[in-house]
Design an enzyme around this catalytic site. Structure first.
Site, PDB file in Angstrom:
ATOM      1  N   GLY A   8      10.102 -22.804  32.215  1.00 26.19           N
ATOM      2  CA  GLY A   8      10.523 -21.797  33.182  1.00 26.19           C
ATOM      3  C   GLY A   8      11.505 -22.326  34.200  1.00 26.19           C
ATOM      4  CB  SER A  10      16.149 -19.986  33.549  1.00 25.99           C
ATOM      5  OG  SER A  10      15.116 -19.017  33.691  1.00 25.99           O
ATOM      6  CB  THR A  34      18.258 -23.812  31.699  1.00 24.47           C
ATOM      7  OG1 THR A  34      18.075 -25.023  30.949  1.00 24.47           O
ATOM      8  CG2 THR A  34      17.142 -23.683  32.710  1.00 24.47           C
ATOM      9  CG  ASN A  68       7.721 -22.854  37.117  1.00 27.65           C
ATOM     10  OD1 ASN A  68       7.154 -22.537  38.171  1.00 27.65           O
ATOM     11  ND2 ASN A  68       8.881 -22.327  36.756  1.00 27.65           N
ATOM     12  CB  SER A 124      -0.607 -17.679  41.643  1.00 22.71           C
ATOM     13  OG  SER A 124      -0.600 -16.659  42.621  1.00 22.71           O
ATOM     14  CE1 TYR A 138       1.536 -14.293  38.162  1.00 27.10           C
ATOM     15  CE2 TYR A 138       0.173 -14.007  40.116  1.00 27.10           C
ATOM     16  CZ  TYR A 138       1.198 -14.641  39.458  1.00 27.10           C
ATOM     17  OH  TYR A 138       1.903 -15.654  40.089  1.00 27.10           O
ATOM     18  CB  ALA A 139      -5.692 -12.428  39.704  1.00 31.08           C
ATOM     19  CE  LYS A 142       0.691 -17.833  37.362  1.00 30.47           C
ATOM     20  NZ  LYS A 142       1.549 -18.889  36.781  1.00 30.47           N
TER      21      LYS A 142
END
Length: 232
Positions: A8, A10, A34, A68, A124, A138-139, A142
């Site tokens: 991650g 980029s 990238t 990441n 996070s 999402y939670a 993480k």
């Protein structure tokens, strides 16, 4: 020379991490996503292995993995069953499962070499505080990343394999700017005692420290970078 694989890279936090590490002496960095790095689609189950194999072929050995890459997408509970489950599984695949696979590849690589290595997982504050009603997935992803980090730290420290996590709060990336704008930035900022969101460079400096110079006794540590919006 320390060979580092960063996912991650980029934009946002990842780009800031890449900039900090690229300026460090004795570091060779391969980014993911990238123009100068290695493309890999983490929504595809084949993506993590493709990234690992290409990075290993280019570097010869990998000493540090920084996970990441991630997505932050709405998944409201009033979606259809199939759509809600698809949203859940996509976030888990990209945020957690792909990271777990890269951690596994790294641990096995270091075991085969009988050498140590370092893992830094960018999680996070949502891992501890939770997130909005549209972001259960999402939670959970993480929180899983933090638990995985601690498990790796406890399981392999005797082999010199170290694992750390960083838990940012809101960080001034495109993702955070969109989130703040959609939910009333002033109200959210009032919940941050520091009075502002973090700069990507602040998170990047914490990640770089863990990746290169944190003492081995810190293995298993989780560093918060959230302006005291959540303290443990």
């Amino acid at each position: 020379m320390t060979n580092i694989l960063l996912t991650g890279s980029s934009r946002g936090i990842g780009a800031a991490i890449a900039q900090v590490l690229s300026a460090s002496d004795g570091v060779r960095l391969i980014g993911h996503g990238t123009a100068s790095g290695i493309p890999a689609d983490f929504s595809d189950p084949a993506g993590p292995r493709q990234l690992w194999d290409k990075a290993l072929a280019e570097l010869g050995t990998i000493d540090v993995v920084i996970n990441n890459a991630g997505v932050f997408e709405d998944n409201p509970i009033d979606r259809s069953d199939d759509d809600w489950v698809a949203g859940w599984e996509r976030t888990m695949r990209i945020n957690l499962t792909a990271s777990a696979e890269l951690c596994r590849f790294a641990v096995r690589h270091w075991q085969e070499r009988q050498s140590g290595g370092r893992i830094v997982n960018v999680a996070s504050r949502a891992a501890y505080r939770g997130d909005s009603p549209n972001h259960w997935h999402y939670a959970a992803s993480k929180a899983g990343m933090v638990a995985m980090t601690k498990s790796i730290a406890r399981g392999y420290a005797a082999q010199g394999i170290l694992a750390f996590a960083v838990c940012p709060g809101f960080t001034m990336t495109g993702m955070a700017e969109d989130y703040l704008a959609s939910r009333g930035g002033d109200k959210l900022l009032a919940d941050i005692p520091l009075g502002r969101v973090a700069d990507p460079e602040e998170v990047a400096n914490a990640v770089a420290y863990l990746a290169t110079s944190a003492p081995p006794s810190m293995t298993g540590a989780v560093i918060d970078v959230n302006g005291a919006s959540y303290v443990r």
